[in-house]
Structure formats: structure tokens, C-alpha cells
Design a protein around this motif. Structure first.
Motif, PDB file in Angstrom:
ATOM      1  N   UNK A  28      10.050  15.432  -8.757  1.00  0.00           N
ATOM      2  CA  UNK A  28       9.319  14.438  -9.546  1.00  0.00           C
ATOM      3  C   UNK A  28       8.052  14.009  -8.812  1.00  0.00           C
ATOM      4  N   UNK A  29       8.140  13.875  -7.488  1.00  0.00           N
ATOM      5  CA  UNK A  29       6.938  13.529  -6.712  1.00  0.00           C
ATOM      6  C   UNK A  29       5.878  14.609  -6.850  1.00  0.00           C
ATOM      7  N   UNK A  31       5.537  16.596  -9.479  1.00  0.00           N
ATOM      8  CA  UNK A  31       5.037  16.526 -10.846  1.00  0.00           C
ATOM      9  C   UNK A  31       4.156  15.306 -11.081  1.00  0.00           C
ATOM     10  N   UNK A  32       4.341  14.269 -10.279  1.00  0.00           N
ATOM     11  CA  UNK A  32       3.539  13.044 -10.392  1.00  0.00           C
ATOM     12  C   UNK A  32       2.517  12.975  -9.251  1.00  0.00           C
ATOM     13  N   UNK A  33       2.127  14.110  -8.733  1.00  0.00           N
ATOM     14  CA  UNK A  33       1.275  14.162  -7.543  1.00  0.00           C
ATOM     15  C   UNK A  33      -0.013  13.363  -7.706  1.00  0.00           C
ATOM     16  N   UNK A  34      -0.619  13.398  -8.892  1.00  0.00           N
ATOM     17  CA  UNK A  34      -1.865  12.659  -9.085  1.00  0.00           C
ATOM     18  C   UNK A  34      -1.647  11.150  -8.950  1.00  0.00           C
ATOM     19  N   UNK A  35      -0.521  10.669  -9.428  1.00  0.00           N
ATOM     20  CA  UNK A  35      -0.231   9.232  -9.339  1.00  0.00           C
ATOM     21  C   UNK A  35       0.181   8.841  -7.917  1.00  0.00           C
ATOM     22  N   UNK A  36       0.886   9.739  -7.233  1.00  0.00           N
ATOM     23  CA  UNK A  36       1.237   9.505  -5.827  1.00  0.00           C
ATOM     24  C   UNK A  36      -0.047   9.397  -5.011  1.00  0.00           C
ATOM     25  N   UNK A  37      -0.979  10.310  -5.251  1.00  0.00           N
ATOM     26  CA  UNK A  37      -2.254  10.325  -4.527  1.00  0.00           C
ATOM     27  C   UNK A  37      -3.056   9.051  -4.804  1.00  0.00           C
ATOM     28  N   UNK A  38      -3.106   8.634  -6.069  1.00  0.00           N
ATOM     29  CA  UNK A  38      -3.858   7.422  -6.425  1.00  0.00           C
ATOM     30  C   UNK A  38      -3.264   6.197  -5.743  1.00  0.00           C
ATOM     31  N   UNK A  59       2.528   0.782 -10.829  1.00  0.00           N
ATOM     32  CA  UNK A  59       3.195   0.826 -12.140  1.00  0.00           C
ATOM     33  C   UNK A  59       3.118   2.226 -12.746  1.00  0.00           C
ATOM     34  N   UNK A  60       1.955   2.867 -12.656  1.00  0.00           N
ATOM     35  CA  UNK A  60       1.794   4.217 -13.203  1.00  0.00           C
ATOM     36  C   UNK A  60       2.703   5.202 -12.471  1.00  0.00           C
ATOM     37  N   UNK A  61       2.801   5.067 -11.160  1.00  0.00           N
ATOM     38  CA  UNK A  61       3.662   5.941 -10.367  1.00  0.00           C
ATOM     39  C   UNK A  61       5.126   5.728 -10.732  1.00  0.00           C
ATOM     40  N   UNK A  62       5.562   4.465 -10.792  1.00  0.00           N
ATOM     41  CA  UNK A  62       6.954   4.165 -11.152  1.00  0.00           C
ATOM     42  C   UNK A  62       7.293   4.704 -12.541  1.00  0.00           C
ATOM     43  N   UNK A  63       6.386   4.546 -13.480  1.00  0.00           N
ATOM     44  CA  UNK A  63       6.620   5.023 -14.841  1.00  0.00           C
ATOM     45  C   UNK A  63       6.771   6.543 -14.869  1.00  0.00           C
ATOM     46  N   UNK A  64       5.914   7.238 -14.158  1.00  0.00           N
ATOM     47  CA  UNK A  64       5.982   8.697 -14.112  1.00  0.00           C
ATOM     48  C   UNK A  64       7.297   9.157 -13.480  1.00  0.00           C
TER      49      UNK A  64
END
Length: 107
Positions: A28-29, A31-38, A59-64
């Protein structure tokens, strides 16, 4: 009662409840790499004000991540991968992380 011949029936509690969810978190991390990076970038820029300045990114990271954690198809995908890696380990005795390393081309 008829016994099923699937590998799933042989999964231990720790595999279903710990090891497969761990794989899910790792994937999942990715797949959510852009949100992790942000979120990471925001934290580095904000210092001790991070809890206040990075709410949107958090919030965006948690949601993803939550979206993936709650997806039954994603769980099945990770479970199949786990079983495949487990069977390969039983055949070779080599853990998946070591199998992914490149072998030297010359001896």
C-alpha cells in the motif's frame, strides 16, 4: 467433512493476521508513494510545526492507505503472493528477499 486441498487452509493465525497484513502495508505504501512523498516533504519542511502544517497531506495519505487496507481484493492479491513466496521458500530454502538479489554473472 471433506478436506480442502488449498494452501489457504494451511495458513497459520500469524500468517493471516500479521504477515499478510504486513505485506499489505508495504504494498500500500508503494501504491500511495506520491502521498507518502508529499507527507514526508511537508514534515521535513515544517519541523516541529508538522502536526499543524501537514494535516492535509496526512489526511490524504491515511485515506489512500485505508482504502487499500479495507479492499478485500487487495487482501486476496497479497495472500496469493504470500502463499507463492511461502511455497517457493519451502522448495528452495531461500527467503524471497534474498531471491530478489541479482546473482553474480561470473564466478
Amino acid at each position: 467433512m471433506e478436506a480442502t486441498n488449498t494452501e489457504e487452509s494451511y495458513l497459520r493465525h500469524v500468517e493471516k493476521d500479521v504477515l499478510i497484513p504486513k505485506m499489505m502495508r508495504e504494498k500500500a505504501k508503494e501504491r500511495c508513494a506520491d502521498k507518502v512523498e508529499a507527507f514526508t516533504h511537508c514534515c521535513k519542511e515544517s519541523g516541529f510545526l508538522m502536526p499543524f502544517k501537514c494535516r492535509e497531506e496526512n489526511s490524504a495519505l491515511k485515506e489512500c492507505l485505508t482504502q487499500h487496507y479495507q479492499d478485500p481484493l487487495f487482501f486476496e492479491e497479497c495472500k496469493k503472493q504470500y502463499i507463492q513466496e511461502k511455497l517457493e521458500f519451502e522448495k528452495t530454502g531461500i527467503p524471497a528477499k534474498n531471491r530478489k538479489q541479482k546473482l553474480p554473472t561470473s564466478m
